[in-house]
Design a protein around this motif. Structure first.
Motif, PDB file in Angstrom:
ATOM      1  N   ASP A 131       0.830  -1.211   0.000  1.00  0.00           N
ATOM      2  CA  ASP A 131       0.000   0.000   0.000  1.00  0.00           C
ATOM      3  C   ASP A 131       0.862   1.257   0.000  1.00  0.00           C
ATOM      4  O   ASP A 131       0.552   2.234  -0.692  1.00  0.00           O
ATOM      5  N   LEU A 132       1.932   1.237   0.763  1.00  0.00           N
ATOM      6  CA  LEU A 132       2.846   2.368   0.817  1.00  0.00           C
ATOM      7  C   LEU A 132       3.424   2.661  -0.568  1.00  0.00           C
ATOM      8  O   LEU A 132       3.436   3.803  -1.028  1.00  0.00           O
ATOM      9  N   VAL A 133       3.883   1.621  -1.244  1.00  0.00           N
ATOM     10  CA  VAL A 133       4.468   1.802  -2.574  1.00  0.00           C
ATOM     11  C   VAL A 133       3.401   2.248  -3.572  1.00  0.00           C
ATOM     12  O   VAL A 133       3.639   3.146  -4.393  1.00  0.00           O
ATOM     13  N   LEU A 134       2.214   1.660  -3.499  1.00  0.00           N
ATOM     14  CA  LEU A 134       1.128   2.064  -4.398  1.00  0.00           C
ATOM     15  C   LEU A 134       0.745   3.525  -4.193  1.00  0.00           C
ATOM     16  O   LEU A 134       0.539   4.259  -5.176  1.00  0.00           O
ATOM     17  N   ASN A 135       0.653   3.963  -2.947  1.00  0.00           N
ATOM     18  CA  ASN A 135       0.345   5.371  -2.662  1.00  0.00           C
ATOM     19  C   ASN A 135       1.426   6.288  -3.208  1.00  0.00           C
ATOM     20  O   ASN A 135       1.142   7.359  -3.751  1.00  0.00           O
ATOM     21  N   THR A 136       2.670   5.860  -3.082  1.00  0.00           N
ATOM     22  CA  THR A 136       3.793   6.652  -3.592  1.00  0.00           C
ATOM     23  C   THR A 136       3.713   6.760  -5.111  1.00  0.00           C
ATOM     24  O   THR A 136       3.887   7.845  -5.678  1.00  0.00           O
ATOM     25  N   ILE A 137       3.430   5.642  -5.765  1.00  0.00           N
ATOM     26  CA  ILE A 137       3.292   5.639  -7.225  1.00  0.00           C
ATOM     27  C   ILE A 137       2.168   6.588  -7.651  1.00  0.00           C
ATOM     28  O   ILE A 137       2.346   7.397  -8.579  1.00  0.00           O
ATOM     29  N   GLU A 138       1.026   6.497  -6.985  1.00  0.00           N
ATOM     30  CA  GLU A 138      -0.112   7.361  -7.329  1.00  0.00           C
ATOM     31  C   GLU A 138       0.241   8.836  -7.208  1.00  0.00           C
ATOM     32  O   GLU A 138      -0.111   9.644  -8.072  1.00  0.00           O
ATOM     33  N   LYS A 139       0.941   9.184  -6.156  1.00  0.00           N
ATOM     34  CA  LYS A 139       1.315  10.586  -5.953  1.00  0.00           C
ATOM     35  C   LYS A 139       2.308  11.047  -7.021  1.00  0.00           C
ATOM     36  O   LYS A 139       2.193  12.164  -7.542  1.00  0.00           O
ATOM     37  N   LEU A 140       3.278  10.201  -7.343  1.00  0.00           N
ATOM     38  CA  LEU A 140       4.260  10.571  -8.371  1.00  0.00           C
ATOM     39  C   LEU A 140       3.605  10.697  -9.740  1.00  0.00           C
ATOM     40  O   LEU A 140       3.967  11.565 -10.535  1.00  0.00           O
ATOM     41  N   GLU A 141       2.637   9.826 -10.016  1.00  0.00           N
ATOM     42  CA  GLU A 141       1.943   9.877 -11.315  1.00  0.00           C
ATOM     43  C   GLU A 141       1.203  11.185 -11.514  1.00  0.00           C
ATOM     44  O   GLU A 141       1.052  11.647 -12.649  1.00  0.00           O
ATOM     45  N   LYS A 142       0.748  11.803 -10.440  1.00  0.00           N
ATOM     46  CA  LYS A 142       0.001  13.061 -10.527  1.00  0.00           C
ATOM     47  C   LYS A 142       0.903  14.251 -10.815  1.00  0.00           C
ATOM     48  O   LYS A 142       0.418  15.313 -11.208  1.00  0.00           O
ATOM     49  N   MET A 143       2.202  14.078 -10.636  1.00  0.00           N
ATOM     50  CA  MET A 143       3.136  15.186 -10.838  1.00  0.00           C
ATOM     51  C   MET A 143       3.547  15.282 -12.313  1.00  0.00           C
ATOM     52  O   MET A 143       3.604  14.275 -13.019  1.00  0.00           O
ATOM     53  N   GLU A 144       3.816  16.496 -12.755  1.00  0.00           N
ATOM     54  CA  GLU A 144       4.374  16.706 -14.097  1.00  0.00           C
ATOM     55  C   GLU A 144       5.782  16.127 -14.129  1.00  0.00           C
ATOM     56  O   GLU A 144       6.476  16.102 -13.101  1.00  0.00           O
ATOM     57  N   ALA A 145       6.217  15.679 -15.290  1.00  0.00           N
ATOM     58  CA  ALA A 145       7.520  15.020 -15.425  1.00  0.00           C
ATOM     59  C   ALA A 145       8.666  15.896 -14.915  1.00  0.00           C
ATOM     60  O   ALA A 145       9.533  15.427 -14.171  1.00  0.00           O
ATOM     61  N   LYS A 146       8.668  17.154 -15.306  1.00  0.00           N
ATOM     62  CA  LYS A 146       9.747  18.059 -14.909  1.00  0.00           C
ATOM     63  C   LYS A 146       9.728  18.307 -13.400  1.00  0.00           C
ATOM     64  O   LYS A 146      10.768  18.291 -12.744  1.00  0.00           O
ATOM     65  N   GLU A 147       8.530  18.529 -12.862  1.00  0.00           N
ATOM     66  CA  GLU A 147       8.368  18.743 -11.424  1.00  0.00           C
ATOM     67  C   GLU A 147       8.812  17.492 -10.652  1.00  0.00           C
ATOM     68  O   GLU A 147       9.485  17.586  -9.620  1.00  0.00           O
TER      69      GLU A 147
END
Length: 102
Positions: free
Chosen positions: A40-56
């Protein structure tokens, strides 16, 4: 985007040079995880990173890495200073067994 301390550690450990590579590394990790909490921790981290723009995201990954390395270096410096202080307070003493041969 707000990450908790555990998510930041995960990002530091598995971060690559950019968003795509970091997400690949984290996604590849998922099948090997046995504990639901860790998954769950890794999945939450992935979800948060996916929401960010590539450069950000790339900038965030770089800053997170720098922060962790600075903390590590500060910790090492503190421990070295403590050892030096201890040496200054307690001059070197030879142990009785130091020169015994077998």
């Amino acid at each position: 985007m707000t990450f908790n301390e555990e998510e930041l550690k995960i990002i530091f450990q598995f971060a690559r040079t950019d968003k795509v590579e970091t997400l690949k590394a984290l996604t590849t990790l998922l099948p090997a995880l046995k504990h639901a909490e860790t998954k769950d921790l890794v999945l939450n981290t992935i979800e948060k990173l996916e929401k960010m723009e590539a450069k950000e995201c790339a900038s965030f990954i770089k800053k997170n890495r720098k922060t962790f390395l600075e903390k590590r270096d500060a910790s090492i410096s503190q421990r070295l200073k403590a050892v030096e202080k201890d040496k200054a307070e307690k001059p070197y003493q030879r142990s009785k067994n130091q020169y015994k041969t077998r």
